[in-house]
Design an enzyme around this catalytic site. Structure first.
Site, PDB file in Angstrom:
ATOM      1  N   GLU A   1     -36.778 -15.287  12.498  1.00 45.39           N
ATOM      2  CA  GLU A   1     -35.596 -15.925  13.099  1.00 45.39           C
ATOM      3  C   GLU A   1     -35.622 -17.439  12.869  1.00 45.39           C
ATOM      4  OE1 GLU A   1     -34.698 -14.060  17.184  1.00 45.39           O
ATOM      5  OE2 GLU A   1     -36.666 -13.302  16.642  1.00 45.39           O
TER       6      GLU A   1
ATOM      7  N   LYS B   1     -42.183  -5.621  23.794  1.00 47.25           N
ATOM      8  CA  LYS B   1     -41.541  -6.380  22.730  1.00 47.25           C
ATOM      9  C   LYS B   1     -42.505  -6.858  21.638  1.00 47.25           C
ATOM     10  CE  LYS B   1     -37.570  -7.447  22.566  1.00 47.25           C
ATOM     11  NZ  LYS B   1     -36.833  -8.418  23.375  1.00 47.25           N
TER      12      LYS B   1
ATOM     13  N   SER C   1     -43.044 -10.816  24.552  1.00 50.87           N
ATOM     14  CA  SER C   1     -42.131 -11.339  25.563  1.00 50.87           C
ATOM     15  C   SER C   1     -42.920 -11.515  26.844  1.00 50.87           C
ATOM     16  CB  SER C   1     -40.993 -10.343  25.778  1.00 50.87           C
ATOM     17  OG  SER C   1     -40.443 -10.511  27.071  1.00 50.87           O
TER      18      SER C   1
ATOM     19  N   HIS D   1     -21.520  -3.500   2.530  1.00 50.26           N
ATOM     20  CA  HIS D   1     -20.877  -3.633   3.854  1.00 50.26           C
ATOM     21  C   HIS D   1     -21.822  -3.182   4.977  1.00 50.26           C
ATOM     22  CE1 HIS D   1     -17.049  -3.958   1.581  1.00 50.26           C
ATOM     23  NE2 HIS D   1     -17.594  -3.004   0.835  1.00 50.26           N
TER      24      HIS D   1
END
Ligand code: ARG
Length: 455
Positions: free
Chosen positions: A287, A280, A274, A153
């Site tokens: 992704e 970043k 970024s 979980h």
């Protein structure tokens, strides 16, 4: 090529919707190979003359050299790679070119070409999967003892080792390899010679063409031969299953690379910056692997829906079989290479993993098990006692192994100082020695077994 009975040519839109050359030109090598095998067989069987056979074979080489040098011309009027190649052959050698299509239809021709293409795609997938498998083994071995929180979980559950976690992905990849191998074995049958749908009256030798093209055998039923696209669907389903695994690993990398987790630092090569936030380091490749899995599922679904209502034998709907497979191949190859690169070069922050494993009361099950083993409590009662101990530790803001003995005995008098032996995360993972468990000794055995070719 088929205009004998028509007075008018097709409309421009008819031409555009009918043409597959913009995408099936990717199969030109397979088309040439299939035609070479067919021409050699026709000549060997005396169906065409030896001279014509030789002229066709030399001409096909010339056409292939032209494609290699200048690409395949996208002539929509010629519809597809099969007719473009025949037209180029006619340009090269004249009349004998017209004999190549004896005892053959584009229906068995395209089925053959596409099987050859899919076979290569399967081999590419197998190569990419094996590279990923080896990379996972190497990283798992390196971190066979590194303790991290194991989750259910997404809550800290029990400590595991990073090596064990990576080996979980190894096992998925090993199954993917098995699936592609199974798919290859079924795909490797040659439909050439099924002709349009019914076979042919010419004395062809289907076993010869099958062998020449590296197939295990000819397909057995001419109707099925030209209308079966199981091999393409099996490629897509195997790719889908693989992409689901890659996507789960990618998702973990995205999560682990986030600041709250901080379990992994992706190498510069696998991170992006970024344009506005200088701090970043975005895990874009992970992704996109996760994103590509969604596209692959869609491609698989698309071809299944294309095929589901088609009566036997060939229908032109089946021309739509190629774009999803071609696109899937591109996405899968990139995804496999990207995941392999990320796994190989990632820096795992094992200090951080250990710290979080120690902070989440992850050894509570070990305490409960100890109460069963050393103090003879039924597990349900041990579970309850442990719950109270965890609550007390939480109140005092300490980990279980830092909770004073007096606090524990106040909850249950049967607890003794020996309990501390099981409360560290190292003791916890070392104790999970059941077959397939997370104990470093078992993880090392699993790695050795996988290296022994147990994939
Ligand atoms: N371009 C076609 C395809 O990919 C080749 C087969 C055409 N056969 C036919 N009878 N029109 O499916």
């Amino acid at each position: 090529m088929w205009g004998g009975r028509f007075a008018e040519g097709p409309s421009a839109v008819m031409r555009a919707i009918n043409a597959s050359i913009p995408f099936d030109k990717q199969m030109w090598r397979q088309d040439i190979a299939g035609s070479q095998a067919h021409a050699a067989m026709l000549a060997a069987q005396g169906i065409i003359g030896a001279d014509d056979g030789a002229a066709i074979r030399a001409g096909l080489e010339q056409v292939a050299a032209g494609y290699e040098a200048g690409g395949v011309p996208e002539d929509l009027a010629l519809e597809d790679i099969h007719m473009v190649t025949e037209a180029r052959l006619a340009d090269a050698i004249g009349t004998p070119a017209g004999r190549l299509h004896t005892a053959r239809s584009r229906n068995d021709q395209v089925a053959t070409d596409f099987r050859l293409w899919v076979r290569d795609a399967i081999d590419n997938a197998l190569g990419g999967l094996e590279a990923l498998r080896q990379t996972l083994l190497a990283r798992a071995e390196q971190h066979a003892d590194a303790v991290m929180p194991g989750f259910t979980h997404l809550q800290s559950a029990q400590p595991v080792t990073l090596g064990h976690h990576l080996m979980a992905y190894h096992d998925m990849v090993a199954r993917d390899i098995g699936r592609f191998r199974d798919a290859r074995a079924r795909a490797n049958r040659c439909p050439l010679g099924a002709a349009a749908l019914a076979g042919t009256s010419f004395p062809i030798d289907r076993h010869a063409t099958a062998a020449a093209l590296g197939f295990d055998a000819p397909t057995t039923n001419s109707l099925d031969s030209v209308s079966d696209r199981d091999f393409a669907i099996e490629y897509l389903t195997s790719a889908t299953q693989t992409s689901l695994h890659l996507s789960r690993l990618a998702e973990e990398f995205v999560l682990w690379a986030s600041q709250p987790f901080g379990f992994v630092v992706l190498s510069d090569q696998w991170s992006t910056g970024s344009s506005i936030m200088p701090q970043k380091r975005n895990p874009d490749a992970a992704e996109l692997v996760r994103g590509h899995a969604g596209r692959i599922v869609g491609l698989m679904t698309g071809l299944m829906v294309t095929m589901k209502g088609l009566p036997l034998a060939y229908s032109k709907d089946m021309q739509d079989d190629k774009p999803p497979v071609f696109e899937c191949h591109q996405l899968l190859e990139l995804s496999l290479a990207a995941m392999t690169g990320m796994v190989a070069s990632a820096t795992f922050r094992t200090d951080r993993m250990r710290g979080l494993a120690e902070s989440g009361f992850a050894t509570a099950t070990d305490l409960a098990d100890w109460l069963v083993r050393a103090a003879g409590l039924p597990f349900r009662e041990a579970h309850h006692v442990t719950g109270r101990v965890v609550k007390r530790a939480e109140e005092l803001g300490v980990s279980l192994d830092a909770l004073p003995l007096g606090e524990m005995t106040a909850i249950d008098g049967r607890i003794t100082a020996e309990v501390y032996d099981v409360l560290t995360v190292d003791a916890s993972v070392a104790s999970r020695v059941s077959y397939g468990g997370t104990a470093p000794v078992r993880v090392r055995e699993a790695i050795a077994a996988a290296r022994g070719g147990a994939a």
